[in-house]
Design a protein around this motif. Sequence first.
Motif, short mmCIF file in Angstrom:
data_model
loop_
_atom_site.label_atom_id
_atom_site.label_comp_id
_atom_site.label_asym_id
_atom_site.label_seq_id
_atom_site.Cartn_x
_atom_site.Cartn_y
_atom_site.Cartn_z
N ASP A 27 0.82 -1.21 0.00
CA ASP A 27 0.00 0.00 0.00
C ASP A 27 0.85 1.26 0.00
O ASP A 27 0.46 2.29 -0.51
N LYS A 28 2.02 1.15 0.63
CA LYS A 28 2.89 2.32 0.72
C LYS A 28 3.97 2.30 -0.36
O LYS A 28 5.01 2.96 -0.24
N LYS A 29 3.75 1.51 -1.40
CA LYS A 29 4.62 1.45 -2.59
C LYS A 29 6.01 0.85 -2.34
O LYS A 29 6.94 1.11 -3.10
N PHE A 30 6.15 0.06 -1.29
CA PHE A 30 7.38 -0.73 -1.14
C PHE A 30 7.09 -2.08 -1.79
O PHE A 30 6.46 -2.95 -1.19
N ASP A 31 7.53 -2.24 -3.03
CA ASP A 31 7.11 -3.44 -3.76
C ASP A 31 8.11 -4.59 -3.71
O ASP A 31 7.80 -5.70 -4.10
N GLY A 32 9.31 -4.32 -3.27
CA GLY A 32 10.35 -5.35 -3.33
C GLY A 32 10.35 -6.35 -2.17
O GLY A 32 11.18 -7.24 -2.12
N PHE A 33 9.41 -6.19 -1.21
CA PHE A 33 9.45 -7.04 -0.03
C PHE A 33 8.58 -8.28 -0.17
O PHE A 33 7.46 -8.20 -0.65
N LYS A 34 9.12 -9.42 0.25
CA LYS A 34 8.29 -10.63 0.26
C LYS A 34 8.76 -11.59 1.36
O LYS A 34 9.76 -11.32 2.02
N ASN A 35 8.03 -12.68 1.53
CA ASN A 35 8.35 -13.69 2.56
C ASN A 35 8.63 -13.07 3.93
O ASN A 35 9.67 -13.36 4.55
N ILE A 36 7.73 -12.26 4.40
CA ILE A 36 7.93 -11.62 5.71
C ILE A 36 7.41 -12.56 6.80
O ILE A 36 6.30 -13.05 6.73
N ARG A 37 8.26 -12.84 7.78
CA ARG A 37 7.90 -13.73 8.89
C ARG A 37 8.12 -12.98 10.20
O ARG A 37 9.17 -12.36 10.40
N VAL A 38 7.16 -13.05 11.09
CA VAL A 38 7.27 -12.35 12.36
C VAL A 38 7.41 -13.37 13.49
O VAL A 38 6.72 -14.38 13.52
N GLY A 39 8.32 -13.12 14.38
CA GLY A 39 8.52 -14.00 15.52
C GLY A 39 8.75 -13.20 16.79
O GLY A 39 8.65 -11.98 16.79
N ARG A 40 9.04 -13.91 17.87
CA ARG A 40 9.32 -13.24 19.15
C ARG A 40 10.76 -13.52 19.56
O ARG A 40 11.32 -14.56 19.22
N VAL A 41 11.31 -12.58 20.29
CA VAL A 41 12.62 -12.82 20.86
C VAL A 41 12.54 -12.54 22.36
O VAL A 41 11.98 -11.54 22.78
N ILE A 42 13.03 -13.48 23.15
CA ILE A 42 12.94 -13.33 24.60
C ILE A 42 14.35 -13.40 25.17
O ILE A 42 15.08 -14.37 24.90
N GLU A 43 14.75 -12.39 25.93
CA GLU A 43 16.06 -12.42 26.58
C GLU A 43 15.87 -12.73 28.05
O GLU A 43 15.03 -12.11 28.72
N LEU A 44 16.62 -13.71 28.54
CA LEU A 44 16.49 -14.11 29.93
C LEU A 44 17.85 -14.16 30.60
O LEU A 44 18.84 -14.55 29.97
N GLU A 45 17.89 -13.78 31.86
CA GLU A 45 19.11 -13.89 32.63
C GLU A 45 18.91 -15.00 33.66
O GLU A 45 17.90 -15.03 34.35
N VAL A 46 19.87 -15.92 33.71
CA VAL A 46 19.77 -17.03 34.66
C VAL A 46 20.93 -16.90 35.63
O VAL A 46 22.06 -16.70 35.23
N GLU A 47 20.65 -17.04 36.91
CA GLU A 47 21.74 -16.95 37.87
C GLU A 47 21.68 -18.08 38.89
O GLU A 47 20.64 -18.69 39.10
N GLY A 48 22.83 -18.34 39.48
CA GLY A 48 22.90 -19.34 40.53
C GLY A 48 22.85 -20.78 40.03
O GLY A 48 22.61 -21.70 40.80
N LEU A 49 23.10 -20.97 38.74
CA LEU A 49 23.09 -22.33 38.20
C LEU A 49 24.33 -22.52 37.33
O LEU A 49 24.83 -21.57 36.73
N ASP A 50 24.82 -23.76 37.25
CA ASP A 50 25.94 -23.98 36.33
C ASP A 50 25.41 -23.99 34.91
O ASP A 50 24.21 -24.08 34.65
N LYS A 51 26.34 -23.88 33.97
CA LYS A 51 26.00 -23.66 32.57
C LYS A 51 25.05 -24.73 32.00
O LYS A 51 24.06 -24.40 31.35
N ALA A 52 25.35 -25.99 32.25
CA ALA A 52 24.55 -27.08 31.68
C ALA A 52 23.12 -27.06 32.23
O ALA A 52 22.16 -27.17 31.46
N THR A 53 23.00 -26.87 33.55
CA THR A 53 21.68 -26.81 34.17
C THR A 53 20.90 -25.61 33.65
O THR A 53 19.69 -25.71 33.36
N ALA A 54 21.58 -24.46 33.54
CA ALA A 54 20.93 -23.25 33.06
C ALA A 54 20.35 -23.47 31.67
O ALA A 54 19.17 -23.19 31.42
N LYS A 55 21.16 -24.01 30.77
CA LYS A 55 20.72 -24.26 29.39
C LYS A 55 19.52 -25.21 29.39
O LYS A 55 18.55 -24.99 28.66
N ALA A 56 19.59 -26.26 30.21
CA ALA A 56 18.51 -27.24 30.28
C ALA A 56 17.22 -26.59 30.79
O ALA A 56 16.13 -26.86 30.29
#
Lengths: 80, 80
Positions: A27-56
Amino acid sequence: MRYQVLVQLKTGVLDVQGKAIETGLKDKKFDGFKNIRVGRVIELEVEGLDKATAKAQVDEVCKLLLANPVIEQYEIKEVV
Amino acid sequence: MRYQVLVQLKTGVLDVQGKAIETGLKDKKFDGFKNIRVGRVIELEVEGLDKATAKAQVDEVCKLLLANPVIEQYEIKEVV
């Protein structure tokens, strides 16, 4: 440790938000765009756990609360 | 060319979705999580334009439609 979780619709699942953006752009004359996919991104801080447990735990949290495994896929990255 | 746009609330802006996730996790006995921030990720494919114009158009589209510059910041990455 800080993690970034990227949640996106699985390939083949109709992305209505993406389609809406595509229509809005055409509608706004941007014609070159296609295959637009929208997702979410979540940032989390984990503390007090070792790396393997945190990832799990982050993985468990994704399945439980952050992503809908029926239609969405997720990816976990450690942020430095 | 394929671009990934990451839209996140500016630092200092209250993230209600993040707070809701934090509360949900505490209720489920995940106590190590904090500073949860939720954002959007938009993948776009641009065709028929040279690289510099494509990048400039993506930037314009971000300001116009994808991010609210009052409370959100965005970051554009080229995806290979």
